[in-house]
Scaffold this motif. Structure first.
Motif, PDB file in Angstrom:
ATOM      1  N   PRO A 169     -55.185 100.850  74.426  1.00  0.00           N
ATOM      2  CA  PRO A 169     -55.415 102.000  73.498  1.00  0.00           C
ATOM      3  C   PRO A 169     -54.024 102.181  72.918  1.00  0.00           C
ATOM      4  O   PRO A 169     -53.064 101.988  73.477  1.00  0.00           O
ATOM      5  CB  PRO A 169     -55.928 103.072  74.200  1.00  0.00           C
ATOM      6  N   THR A 170     -53.969 102.696  71.498  1.00  0.00           N
ATOM      7  CA  THR A 170     -52.767 103.075  70.777  1.00  0.00           C
ATOM      8  C   THR A 170     -52.142 104.305  71.607  1.00  0.00           C
ATOM      9  O   THR A 170     -52.821 105.331  71.353  1.00  0.00           O
ATOM     10  CB  THR A 170     -52.963 103.003  69.318  1.00  0.00           C
ATOM     11  N   ARG A 171     -51.138 104.329  71.978  1.00  0.00           N
ATOM     12  CA  ARG A 171     -50.652 105.649  72.582  1.00  0.00           C
ATOM     13  C   ARG A 171     -49.485 106.065  72.061  1.00  0.00           C
ATOM     14  O   ARG A 171     -48.662 106.905  72.625  1.00  0.00           O
ATOM     15  CB  ARG A 171     -50.474 105.523  74.078  1.00  0.00           C
ATOM     16  N   GLY A 172     -48.967 105.192  70.852  1.00  0.00           N
ATOM     17  CA  GLY A 172     -47.524 105.721  70.529  1.00  0.00           C
ATOM     18  C   GLY A 172     -46.951 104.599  69.617  1.00  0.00           C
ATOM     19  O   GLY A 172     -47.251 103.671  69.651  1.00  0.00           O
ATOM     20  N   TRP A 173     -45.523 104.801  69.620  1.00  0.00           N
ATOM     21  CA  TRP A 173     -44.785 103.732  68.655  1.00  0.00           C
ATOM     22  C   TRP A 173     -44.747 102.281  69.635  1.00  0.00           C
ATOM     23  O   TRP A 173     -44.865 101.463  68.837  1.00  0.00           O
ATOM     24  CB  TRP A 173     -43.434 104.405  68.280  1.00  0.00           C
ATOM     25  N   ASP A 174     -44.789 102.607  70.700  1.00  0.00           N
ATOM     26  CA  ASP A 174     -44.385 101.363  71.444  1.00  0.00           C
ATOM     27  C   ASP A 174     -45.729 100.381  71.528  1.00  0.00           C
ATOM     28  O   ASP A 174     -45.656  99.472  72.338  1.00  0.00           O
ATOM     29  CB  ASP A 174     -43.792 101.660  73.047  1.00  0.00           C
ATOM     30  N   TRP A 175     -46.670 100.736  71.057  1.00  0.00           N
ATOM     31  CA  TRP A 175     -47.758 100.060  71.230  1.00  0.00           C
ATOM     32  C   TRP A 175     -48.185  99.412  69.853  1.00  0.00           C
ATOM     33  O   TRP A 175     -49.251  98.981  69.488  1.00  0.00           O
ATOM     34  CB  TRP A 175     -48.988 100.801  71.694  1.00  0.00           C
ATOM     35  N   CYS A 176     -47.182  99.124  69.013  1.00  0.00           N
ATOM     36  CA  CYS A 176     -47.255  98.454  67.548  1.00  0.00           C
ATOM     37  C   CYS A 176     -47.920  97.071  67.850  1.00  0.00           C
ATOM     38  O   CYS A 176     -48.600  96.631  66.847  1.00  0.00           O
ATOM     39  CB  CYS A 176     -46.043  98.408  67.084  1.00  0.00           C
ATOM     40  N   SER A 177     -47.734  96.498  68.947  1.00  0.00           N
ATOM     41  CA  SER A 177     -48.379  95.126  69.142  1.00  0.00           C
ATOM     42  C   SER A 177     -49.808  95.238  69.643  1.00  0.00           C
ATOM     43  O   SER A 177     -50.248  94.118  69.870  1.00  0.00           O
ATOM     44  CB  SER A 177     -47.322  94.114  69.797  1.00  0.00           C
ATOM     45  N   GLY A 178     -50.089  96.382  70.055  1.00  0.00           N
ATOM     46  CA  GLY A 178     -51.120  96.515  71.027  1.00  0.00           C
ATOM     47  C   GLY A 178     -51.310  96.334  72.374  1.00  0.00           C
ATOM     48  O   GLY A 178     -52.044  96.706  73.000  1.00  0.00           O
ATOM     49  N   TYR A 179     -50.051  96.148  73.109  1.00  0.00           N
ATOM     50  CA  TYR A 179     -49.781  95.769  74.189  1.00  0.00           C
ATOM     51  C   TYR A 179     -48.161  96.431  74.660  1.00  0.00           C
ATOM     52  O   TYR A 179     -47.400  96.094  73.937  1.00  0.00           O
ATOM     53  CB  TYR A 179     -49.828  94.319  74.624  1.00  0.00           C
ATOM     54  N   HIS A 180     -48.169  97.419  75.710  1.00  0.00           N
ATOM     55  CA  HIS A 180     -47.125  97.388  76.300  1.00  0.00           C
ATOM     56  C   HIS A 180     -47.022  97.709  77.719  1.00  0.00           C
ATOM     57  O   HIS A 180     -48.132  97.952  78.410  1.00  0.00           O
ATOM     58  CB  HIS A 180     -46.806  98.954  75.764  1.00  0.00           C
ATOM     59  N   TYR A 181     -46.084  97.148  78.487  1.00  0.00           N
ATOM     60  CA  TYR A 181     -46.381  96.952  80.021  1.00  0.00           C
ATOM     61  C   TYR A 181     -46.197  98.044  80.633  1.00  0.00           C
ATOM     62  O   TYR A 181     -46.646  97.913  81.819  1.00  0.00           O
ATOM     63  CB  TYR A 181     -44.796  96.043  80.373  1.00  0.00           C
ATOM     64  N   SER A 182     -46.113  98.991  80.030  1.00  0.00           N
ATOM     65  CA  SER A 182     -46.179 100.554  80.977  1.00  0.00           C
ATOM     66  C   SER A 182     -47.702 100.651  81.163  1.00  0.00           C
ATOM     67  O   SER A 182     -48.110 101.738  82.014  1.00  0.00           O
ATOM     68  CB  SER A 182     -45.478 101.695  80.144  1.00  0.00           C
ATOM     69  N   ASP A 183     -48.777 100.365  80.271  1.00  0.00           N
ATOM     70  CA  ASP A 183     -50.180 100.419  80.281  1.00  0.00           C
ATOM     71  C   ASP A 183     -50.753  99.581  81.339  1.00  0.00           C
ATOM     72  O   ASP A 183     -50.462  98.713  81.533  1.00  0.00           O
ATOM     73  CB  ASP A 183     -50.538 100.228  78.977  1.00  0.00           C
ATOM     74  N   ASN A 184     -52.249 100.120  81.660  1.00  0.00           N
ATOM     75  CA  ASN A 184     -53.010  99.288  82.501  1.00  0.00           C
ATOM     76  C   ASN A 184     -54.450  99.525  82.161  1.00  0.00           C
ATOM     77  O   ASN A 184     -55.422  99.357  82.986  1.00  0.00           O
ATOM     78  CB  ASN A 184     -52.835  99.889  84.064  1.00  0.00           C
ATOM     79  N   VAL A 185     -54.612  99.912  80.954  1.00  0.00           N
ATOM     80  CA  VAL A 185     -55.940  99.766  80.544  1.00  0.00           C
ATOM     81  C   VAL A 185     -56.196  98.815  79.216  1.00  0.00           C
ATOM     82  O   VAL A 185     -55.447  98.970  78.182  1.00  0.00           O
ATOM     83  CB  VAL A 185     -56.390 101.311  79.835  1.00  0.00           C
ATOM     84  N   LEU A 186     -57.436  98.268  79.108  1.00  0.00           N
ATOM     85  CA  LEU A 186     -57.841  97.296  78.174  1.00  0.00           C
ATOM     86  C   LEU A 186     -59.036  97.924  77.490  1.00  0.00           C
ATOM     87  O   LEU A 186     -59.943  97.882  78.111  1.00  0.00           O
ATOM     88  CB  LEU A 186     -57.939  95.738  78.619  1.00  0.00           C
ATOM     89  N   VAL A 187     -58.977  97.698  75.971  1.00  0.00           N
ATOM     90  CA  VAL A 187     -60.060  97.829  75.252  1.00  0.00           C
ATOM     91  C   VAL A 187     -60.766  96.563  74.858  1.00  0.00           C
ATOM     92  O   VAL A 187     -62.131  96.331  74.587  1.00  0.00           O
ATOM     93  CB  VAL A 187     -59.742  98.809  74.166  1.00  0.00           C
ATOM     94  N   GLY A 188     -60.074  95.264  75.302  1.00  0.00           N
ATOM     95  CA  GLY A 188     -60.490  94.123  75.048  1.00  0.00           C
ATOM     96  C   GLY A 188     -59.356  93.212  74.575  1.00  0.00           C
ATOM     97  O   GLY A 188     -58.481  93.499  74.690  1.00  0.00           O
ATOM     98  N   PHE A 189     -59.839  92.043  74.061  1.00  0.00           N
ATOM     99  CA  PHE A 189     -58.925  90.704  73.746  1.00  0.00           C
ATOM    100  C   PHE A 189     -59.152  90.679  72.103  1.00  0.00           C
ATOM    101  O   PHE A 189     -60.370  90.168  71.784  1.00  0.00           O
ATOM    102  CB  PHE A 189     -59.483  89.609  74.683  1.00  0.00           C
ATOM    103  N   SER A 190     -58.306  91.243  71.377  1.00  0.00           N
ATOM    104  CA  SER A 190     -58.130  90.782  70.007  1.00  0.00           C
ATOM    105  C   SER A 190     -57.582  89.449  69.486  1.00  0.00           C
ATOM    106  O   SER A 190     -56.713  89.066  70.043  1.00  0.00           O
ATOM    107  CB  SER A 190     -57.560  92.343  69.397  1.00  0.00           C
ATOM    108  N   HIS A 191     -58.164  89.076  68.348  1.00  0.00           N
ATOM    109  CA  HIS A 191     -57.743  87.926  67.601  1.00  0.00           C
ATOM    110  C   HIS A 191     -56.665  88.296  67.086  1.00  0.00           C
ATOM    111  O   HIS A 191     -56.104  86.910  66.433  1.00  0.00           O
ATOM    112  CB  HIS A 191     -58.931  87.165  66.955  1.00  0.00           C
ATOM    113  N   MET A 192     -56.176  89.300  66.523  1.00  0.00           N
ATOM    114  CA  MET A 192     -55.041  89.367  65.336  1.00  0.00           C
ATOM    115  C   MET A 192     -54.102  90.291  66.002  1.00  0.00           C
ATOM    116  O   MET A 192     -54.498  91.579  66.365  1.00  0.00           O
ATOM    117  CB  MET A 192     -55.668  89.843  63.905  1.00  0.00           C
ATOM    118  N   HIS A 193     -52.914  90.249  66.158  1.00  0.00           N
ATOM    119  CA  HIS A 193     -51.616  90.943  66.509  1.00  0.00           C
ATOM    120  C   HIS A 193     -50.511  90.806  65.786  1.00  0.00           C
ATOM    121  O   HIS A 193     -50.316  89.738  65.491  1.00  0.00           O
ATOM    122  CB  HIS A 193     -51.347  90.785  68.095  1.00  0.00           C
TER     123      HIS A 193
END
Length: 720
Positions: A64-88
């Motif tokens: 989930p997008t939780r702020g600026w550091d999720w611009c790529s869709g992934y940040h190491y601090s997180d532990n929830v996935l909404v899925g596997f996207s084909h474009m980042h």
């Protein structure tokens, strides 16, 4: 999490990144030196997942997008996935994409799942995660235009959620469709608005088992899998043109159900690309940082044409090209190091990028500024597309130079983004520019104009050359001799008062993501001209020395992009990237060596938070790649590479067409960081720079290194 726990997880991650299969006998497996986790923490904003060099598809986990550091869709601090996207995106300061997201689950009710990093495995071309909360192991790989999934379910039933609602950052769904085709295929599209205002992504997904559409809620489509007793394979082709082309791409690039074979092909593609530069060193950590930087530098630009040559243009119409069309051009960042690196080791890509730029010019009436999925975002300041195309023309990558020149000229004479004021006044009055950043815009336009002037001179357009050369030198109007700063000037010709060189109000000041200390040196096209504005060369050097030691309050509203500070030198953002090399222009290359070694060793780490700022689509990594070899192209157009301080025993560049250029550093060590002498192809060489033309001929550049500064490159005739 305690420090020890982080260290253990990181150790597991590094071990997990080792290859599943050995490289061919006698070949070097460069993927073993890549740590894709670097930059997934901190503010690196890098993509994590499976892809191939310059592919349209970057298939990986999306949170989930939780702020600026999720611009790529992934940040190491997180532990929830909404899925596997084909474009980042990778390393940008704005979030977008996240298109065509799949999530395998054990029940229809699940739309997301928790995970731990211990469950993840990643290396170039391959990503895997054991989603215990969904009773499924997910494995991913990719080709340029298609993604390949392998799901191994632990339970007796399984579902796949096609989440067409979710996008990353600014991306917002406009419309979507998913339609079953038979009992083993679905096709559709996702259209959205975001940073790129008109995004169109079409897909065709093929399964190795029967699936049944069982419902859709809030644009999340659910498919039930008929048989989960064996691994479920899903092949997904993408296209910006049509569903038909998405299926065509899929059939062309993943014709079989051989997942492991696709992984091997991706590994082979990465090894070929990573092997474009072969380094020799005993420093295992530095080797990992280098090849990780190589990996990150090749995530984009992204392929944006289908296997039949069709692509969606900047006018949103479908066109057909006889070359590979590209997108994802973060040009304000990458004109500084990544694009010059491309001209050295990726000549075929450079030629196609030049053709892409010309198509963009014909389709939208100007060269690209920041192009994303075929859309002009107009993000950042200046004319960076002009800079890059001028460099490509001067280096011989463009056949029709006259057509390219017209694109350069007309793009520079437009009246958008502050250019009208620049054309009228010869500078951008800060009191008349409603979107601020007047100094940054002016300096960027001036350095782009230098490239237009060079091409005009090359083609014999003398009057144009004089006009654009005058504009290239117009930065002098911003120089205040009272304190030797480049600062804002109003429409009456007065410098801004009060003036604070540390001040940096984000998007509301004269500078872009920076302050006067950082922008005082943004004259890479005319370093000696800048030096001449100071009372003396010594005064210039004292000011440059001060940059790396002064400290001051930039203010609570300063941009978060101003990072990686050494004094006020900000390595975490691109306007600073050329500054260290200016020491060579005033005959003090040993000072450059000191700061280059400091930056290489402190601003890059083999760690989650391993980058001092946003990766910016490869620029941060490209600086490391080139600088670690002892080179940097300061002047944006033309190809003069300034010497710094090489850290490798040797680095061999594959230039293409069977040519190589080897850089050898004899007696090199942490202490021996100063160039003592140099030989080019066996002959004594005294200059502190080398021309692009001399590099691409192929050959051998040898440095002798020592622990004390020498007189090498200090004579005026030997300075750049």
């Amino acid at each position: 999490m305690k420090l020890l726990g982080k260290i253990l997880i990181f150790a597991v991650a590094v071990l997990a990144a080792l290859p599943m299969q050995a490289a061919p006998k006698g070949a070097v497996d460069y993927t073993q030196y890549v740590n894709p986790w670097v930059g997934t923490g901190g503010h690196g904003h890098v993509f994590l997942g499976a892809n191939v060099p310059n592919g349209l598809v970057q298939l990986g986990p999306t949170e989930p997008t939780r702020g600026w550091d999720w611009c790529s869709g992934y940040h190491y601090s997180d532990n929830v996935l909404v899925g596997f996207s084909h474009m980042h995106l990778s390393g940008t300061g704005i979030g977008d994409l996240g298109d065509i997201t799949l999530l395998p689950v054990k029940s229809m009710e699940q739309d997301s799942v928790y995970f731990t990093h211990q469950e993840e495995t990643v290396r170039p071309g391959y990503y895997a995660i054991d989603l215990k909360g969904a009773d499924v192991k997910v494995e991913l790989t990719a080709t340029k235009r298609a993604g390949f999934h392998r799901y191994t379910f632990a339970g007796k039933q399984g579902f796949i959620k096609f989440n067409l609602k979710h996008g990353i950052g600014w991306d917002a769904l406009s419309s979507c469709k998913l339609v079953p085709v038979g009992d083993d295929m679905v096709v559709g599209f996702r259209k959205s608005m975001g940073w790129a205002k008109n995004q169109q992504v079409y897909f065709a997904a093929k399964f190795n088992t029967k699936v049944r559409f069982v419902g859709c809620e809030d644009n999340i489509f659910t498919l039930e899998i008929a048989d989960v007793s064996k691994p479920v394979l899903v092949k997904v082709g993408l296209s910006a043109v049509s569903e038909k082309n998405a299926e065509l791409n899929l059939k062309a690039e993943i014709p079989a159900w051989d997942f492991d074979g696709a992984v091997r092909n991706a590994t082979k593609a990465w090894n070929k690309a990573l092997g474009k530069i072969q380094i020799q060193t005993a420093d295992a950590t530095a080797r990992r940082i280098f090849y990780t930087a190589m990996y990150h530098s090749m995530v984009a630009p992204s392929v944006f044409s289908d296997v039949n040559g069709e692509y969606r243009g900047a006018d949103y119409k479908v066109h057909k090209a006889d070359f590979t069309n590209y997108t994802t051009f973060s040009l304000w960042d990458t004109y500084r190091a990544k694009m010059p690196l491309m001209t050295l080791i990726h000549p075929d890509l450079a030629a196609d990028v030049a053709k892409t730029f010309m198509n963009i010019y014909r389709e939208q009436g100007k060269l690209p500024v920041w192009h994303l999925v075929g859309n002009e975002t107009d993000c950042m300041v200046g004319n960076p597309g002009v800079v890059v195309l001028a460099d490509l023309v001067l280096k011989g990558f463009v056949k029709d130079k006259e057509a390219a020149y017209q694109a350069l000229k007309q793009s520079s004479l437009k009246e958008d983004r502050g250019l009208a004021l620049y054309n009228q006044y010869g500078y951008i009055p800060f009191d008349l520019e409603p979107t601020y950043e007047a100094v940054a815009k002016h300096l960027e336009y001036a350095l782009a104009d230098a490239g237009v002037a060079k091409v005009a001179k090359l083609l014999g357009h003398q009057e144009d050359y004089e006009y654009f050369q005058k504009r290239a030198e117009s930065y002098k109007r911003l120089f205040d001799p009272a304190d030797c700063f480049l600062k804002g000037v109003d429409s009456k010709g007065n410098f801004r008062t009060p003036f604070n060189p540390f001040h940096a109000i984000h998007r509301q000041d004269d500078y872009t993501e920076g302050n006067a200390w950082q922008y005082n040196w943004l004259v890479p096209q005319d370093v000696h001209g800048l030096v001449s504005l100071f009372p003396s060369e010594k005064a210039f050097t004292v000011k440059l020395d001060s940059l790396f030691i002064v400290s001051g309050d930039m203010g609570a509203d300063a941009s978060p992009d101003i990072s990686g500070l050494i004094g006020q030198y900000a390595h975490g953002n691109e306007p600073s990237h050329h500054i260290i090399y200016m020491y060579n222009y005033v005959g003090q290359p040993w000072k450059a060596a000191d700061r280059i070694r400091e930056t290489l060793s402190t601003m890059y780490k083999d760690d989650f938070d391993g980058l001092s700022g946003n990766e910016d689509v490869g620029q941060m990594s490209a600086w490391y790649i080139i600088s670690s070899m002892g080179l940097y192209q300061v002047e944006p157009e033309g190809g003069r590479f300034i010497f710094g301080s090489p850290i490798w025993d040797s680095a061999k560049l594959d230039l293409g067409n069977g040519k190589t250029f080897e850089i050898v550093a004899h007696n090199n060590s942490t202490a021996n960081k100063y160039i003592q002498s140099c030989r080019l192809n066996g002959r004594k060489y005294t200059k502190s720079y080398i021309d692009y033309a001399d590099i691409v001929k192929g050959g051998r550049l040898e440095f002798v290194m020592g622990a004390k500064p020498s007189k090498f490159g200090t004579a005026k005739k030997d300075r750049p």
